[in-house]
Design a protein around this motif. Structure first.
Motif, PDB file in Angstrom:
ATOM      1  N   VAL A   1       0.830  -1.202   0.000  1.00  0.00           N
ATOM      2  CA  VAL A   1       0.000   0.000   0.000  1.00  0.00           C
ATOM      3  C   VAL A   1       0.869   1.258   0.000  1.00  0.00           C
ATOM      4  N   LYS A   2       1.944   1.235   0.785  1.00  0.00           N
ATOM      5  CA  LYS A   2       2.863   2.381   0.781  1.00  0.00           C
ATOM      6  C   LYS A   2       3.401   2.626  -0.625  1.00  0.00           C
ATOM      7  N   ASP A   3       3.781   1.537  -1.301  1.00  0.00           N
ATOM      8  CA  ASP A   3       4.315   1.661  -2.651  1.00  0.00           C
ATOM      9  C   ASP A   3       3.260   2.206  -3.609  1.00  0.00           C
ATOM     10  N   TYR A   4       2.015   1.716  -3.455  1.00  0.00           N
ATOM     11  CA  TYR A   4       0.949   2.116  -4.380  1.00  0.00           C
ATOM     12  C   TYR A   4       0.610   3.591  -4.229  1.00  0.00           C
ATOM     13  N   TYR A   5       0.475   4.029  -2.968  1.00  0.00           N
ATOM     14  CA  TYR A   5       0.060   5.412  -2.730  1.00  0.00           C
ATOM     15  C   TYR A   5       1.237   6.383  -2.647  1.00  0.00           C
TER      16      TYR A   5
ATOM     17  N   LYS B   1      -1.411  11.105  -8.997  1.00  0.00           N
ATOM     18  CA  LYS B   1      -2.573  11.998  -9.008  1.00  0.00           C
ATOM     19  C   LYS B   1      -3.830  11.139  -9.034  1.00  0.00           C
ATOM     20  N   THR B   2      -4.972  11.753  -8.739  1.00  0.00           N
ATOM     21  CA  THR B   2      -6.227  11.018  -8.645  1.00  0.00           C
ATOM     22  C   THR B   2      -6.556  10.280  -9.932  1.00  0.00           C
ATOM     23  N   SER B   3      -6.219  10.860 -11.074  1.00  0.00           N
ATOM     24  CA  SER B   3      -6.569  10.244 -12.349  1.00  0.00           C
ATOM     25  C   SER B   3      -5.806   8.956 -12.620  1.00  0.00           C
ATOM     26  N   ASP B   4      -4.786   8.642 -11.801  1.00  0.00           N
ATOM     27  CA  ASP B   4      -4.050   7.390 -11.964  1.00  0.00           C
ATOM     28  C   ASP B   4      -4.829   6.194 -11.439  1.00  0.00           C
ATOM     29  N   LEU B   5      -5.876   6.427 -10.656  1.00  0.00           N
ATOM     30  CA  LEU B   5      -6.678   5.333 -10.115  1.00  0.00           C
ATOM     31  C   LEU B   5      -7.396   4.585 -11.235  1.00  0.00           C
ATOM     32  N   LYS B   6      -7.505   3.249 -11.079  1.00  0.00           N
ATOM     33  CA  LYS B   6      -8.107   2.417 -12.111  1.00  0.00           C
ATOM     34  C   LYS B   6      -9.589   2.159 -11.881  1.00  0.00           C
TER      35      LYS B   6
ATOM     36  N   LYS C   1      -2.659  -7.198  -5.699  1.00  0.00           N
ATOM     37  CA  LYS C   1      -2.087  -5.945  -5.213  1.00  0.00           C
ATOM     38  C   LYS C   1      -2.818  -4.717  -5.740  1.00  0.00           C
ATOM     39  N   VAL C   2      -3.173  -4.727  -7.021  1.00  0.00           N
ATOM     40  CA  VAL C   2      -3.860  -3.556  -7.583  1.00  0.00           C
ATOM     41  C   VAL C   2      -5.247  -3.412  -6.982  1.00  0.00           C
ATOM     42  N   LEU C   3      -5.984  -4.517  -6.858  1.00  0.00           N
ATOM     43  CA  LEU C   3      -7.321  -4.452  -6.262  1.00  0.00           C
ATOM     44  C   LEU C   3      -7.253  -3.974  -4.813  1.00  0.00           C
ATOM     45  N   TRP C   4      -6.226  -4.389  -4.079  1.00  0.00           N
ATOM     46  CA  TRP C   4      -6.074  -3.917  -2.698  1.00  0.00           C
ATOM     47  C   TRP C   4      -5.769  -2.420  -2.685  1.00  0.00           C
ATOM     48  N   GLY C   5      -4.875  -2.008  -3.545  1.00  0.00           N
ATOM     49  CA  GLY C   5      -4.540  -0.589  -3.608  1.00  0.00           C
ATOM     50  C   GLY C   5      -5.702   0.267  -4.062  1.00  0.00           C
ATOM     51  N   GLU C   6      -6.600  -0.314  -4.857  1.00  0.00           N
ATOM     52  CA  GLU C   6      -7.775   0.407  -5.344  1.00  0.00           C
ATOM     53  C   GLU C   6      -8.945   0.341  -4.357  1.00  0.00           C
ATOM     54  N   CYS C   7      -8.700  -0.157  -3.145  1.00  0.00           N
ATOM     55  CA  CYS C   7      -9.684  -0.189  -2.052  1.00  0.00           C
ATOM     56  C   CYS C   7     -10.755  -1.269  -2.223  1.00  0.00           C
ATOM     57  N   LEU C   8     -10.528  -2.219  -3.131  1.00  0.00           N
ATOM     58  CA  LEU C   8     -11.505  -3.292  -3.337  1.00  0.00           C
ATOM     59  C   LEU C   8     -11.045  -4.612  -2.728  1.00  0.00           C
ATOM     60  N   GLY C   9      -9.771  -4.954  -2.884  1.00  0.00           N
ATOM     61  CA  GLY C   9      -9.263  -6.235  -2.414  1.00  0.00           C
ATOM     62  C   GLY C   9      -9.344  -6.411  -0.905  1.00  0.00           C
ATOM     63  N   GLY C  10      -9.338  -5.318  -0.168  1.00  0.00           N
ATOM     64  CA  GLY C  10      -9.416  -5.398   1.287  1.00  0.00           C
ATOM     65  C   GLY C  10     -10.773  -5.025   1.839  1.00  0.00           C
ATOM     66  N   ALA C  11     -11.763  -4.926   0.964  1.00  0.00           N
ATOM     67  CA  ALA C  11     -13.097  -4.507   1.405  1.00  0.00           C
ATOM     68  C   ALA C  11     -13.703  -5.524   2.366  1.00  0.00           C
ATOM     69  N   LEU C  12     -14.293  -5.018   3.415  1.00  0.00           N
ATOM     70  CA  LEU C  12     -14.955  -5.844   4.420  1.00  0.00           C
ATOM     71  C   LEU C  12     -16.385  -6.134   3.985  1.00  0.00           C
ATOM     72  N   TRP C  13     -16.851  -7.344   4.244  1.00  0.00           N
ATOM     73  CA  TRP C  13     -18.273  -7.633   4.064  1.00  0.00           C
ATOM     74  C   TRP C  13     -19.035  -6.755   5.037  1.00  0.00           C
TER      75      TRP C  13
END
Length: 376
Positions: free
Chosen positions: A19-23, A29-34, A206-218
């Motif tokens: 996450v440190k590496d991703y952010y 910039k914000t537009s880099d988000l997938k 890694k990308v899904l986690w960095g994009e706030c999806l891979g670590g999403a809680l139910w």
């Protein structure tokens, strides 16, 4: 697998390093988000928040990767903690809203983000006309707030904007937040939630986690974890569906759905189940005529509203106590007080409803008689 220690005993995991590496490096910039998971607000910003945001330096805003709205009401003079503050956009906005007598602390584990925040601290204090800084930034982990030097029972409000999902141990984050909040304090946060418990393939992407999806809680697990660490039942405020435009990522996610939701959790006594009639006195800046507490309750000034026992306990024991008059059940106004809408706990259901008709205020009601008696 453990990596660098914070110096206080807590060691970051491989997830923290990624996450440190991703952010800190991959996103510039914000537009880099997938995906749209980290950028979609659930509702329009209030005018006073928009005005405060206009005063934030453009470079700080360019590094902003949050989701939802994390500006609760009644902030003046409060001590606020921002979990995962990043470049400090929300901290500087809140610095203006709490006033010179309030204070804002931002904590983040990514030094590259904190460098931006610290770089512009003096700029914002001068812009706001403050003689002394009322904001500070601390490098540390949400799972180890006290180890980072934050005192127990010291904050009125904790906010968090789409970062709890980035932590492997959500329960520890909630427990630490509960620990540093004062009695009556509130955790008001936006995050991404899933429609079920995610597969290991998704959680290790890694990308899904960095994009706030891979670590999403139910979302149902949030309700359980909050209760386990001592919080009141989470009150759902807003919800919206984020976009995932990347076709490859959509294929990996399969049938899982995601929602950006804002909840408020309070550190108040438990066990009160008696309904109560309350009257909003109209004293909250920015909500003088109507106060939307959550998706169930919207209070109009001088209108009698029937609330469930837990909501009454929250209002009575939190910073909102002086903004309400409490009446015992069975008072003279009961026949014409506003009855609550059905309680909504499913953020996907709220997002669907909000997309068609929005979050309207409670209607009806004709009484404004006030008594000094509080709910027992």
């Amino acid at each position: 697998m453990a990596h660098n220690s914070s110096g206080n005993g807590f060691s970051d995991s491989s997830v923290h390093v990624d996450v440190k590496d991703y952010y800190g490096k991959r996103l510039q910039k914000t537009s880099d988000l997938k995906t749209g998971a980290c950028v979609a607000p659930a509702q329009p910003l209030p005018a006073f928040v928009r005005e405060a945001l206009k005063k934030v330096h453009p470079e700080v805003t360019a590094k902003y990767y949050g989701c939802g709205l994390v500006v609760p009401e009644g902030l003046e003079g409060c001590r606020i903690l921002d979990l995962g503050c990043g470049s400090g956009r929300d901290c500087f906005m809140l610095s203006l809203l709490v006033g010179e007598k309030g204070h804002v602390t931002g904590i983040d584990m990514t030094e590259a983000q904190l460098e931006v925040a610290r770089k512009y601290t003096d700029y914002h204090m001068k812009e706001f006309g403050y003689k002394e800084p009322n904001v500070r930034f601390v490098q540390g982990y949400m799972e180890a707030l006290t180890e980072a030097g934050l005192q127990k029972n010291s904050f009125d409000i904790i906010i968090s904007n789409c970062v709890v999902n980035l932590c492997p141990d959500k329960k520890r984050v909630l427990a630490e937040a509960h620990s540093v909040l004062k009695d009556g304090g509130e955790l008001y946060f936006s995050d991404i939630y899933s429609s079920g418990r995610l597969t290991e393939e998704i959680k290790k992407h890694k990308v899904l986690w960095g994009e706030c999806l891979g670590g999403a809680l139910w979302w149902k697990d949030l309700l359980q974890l909050a209760e386990e660490v001592g919080f009141s039942q989470p009150r759902l405020v807003t919800a919206s569906i984020p976009t995932v435009d990347d076709e490859q990522l959509r294929d990996i996610l399969g049938d899982f759905k995601f929602v950006s939701a804002t909840y408020r959790l309070f550190k108040v006594p438990k066990g009160n189940t008696k309904t109560c009639q309350v009257i909003y006195n109209g004293g909250i800046p920015g909500a003088e005529d109507r106060f939307q507490f959550d998706s169930r309750y919207t209070f109009k000034t001088d209108e009698v509203v029937e609330v469930d026992g837990e909501a009454a306990c929250i209002l009575k024991h939190s910073r909102f106590a002086e903004d309400f008059t409490f009446q015992p059940p069975g008072g003279s106004c009961e026949p014409c007080c506003v009855k609550p809408k059905a309680d909504m706990v499913d953020p996907f259901e709220l997002a669907l409803q909000s997309g068609s008709q929005g979050l309207g205020p409670a209607t009806g009601g004709c009484c404004s008689t006030k008594t000094a008696d509080c709910c027992k």
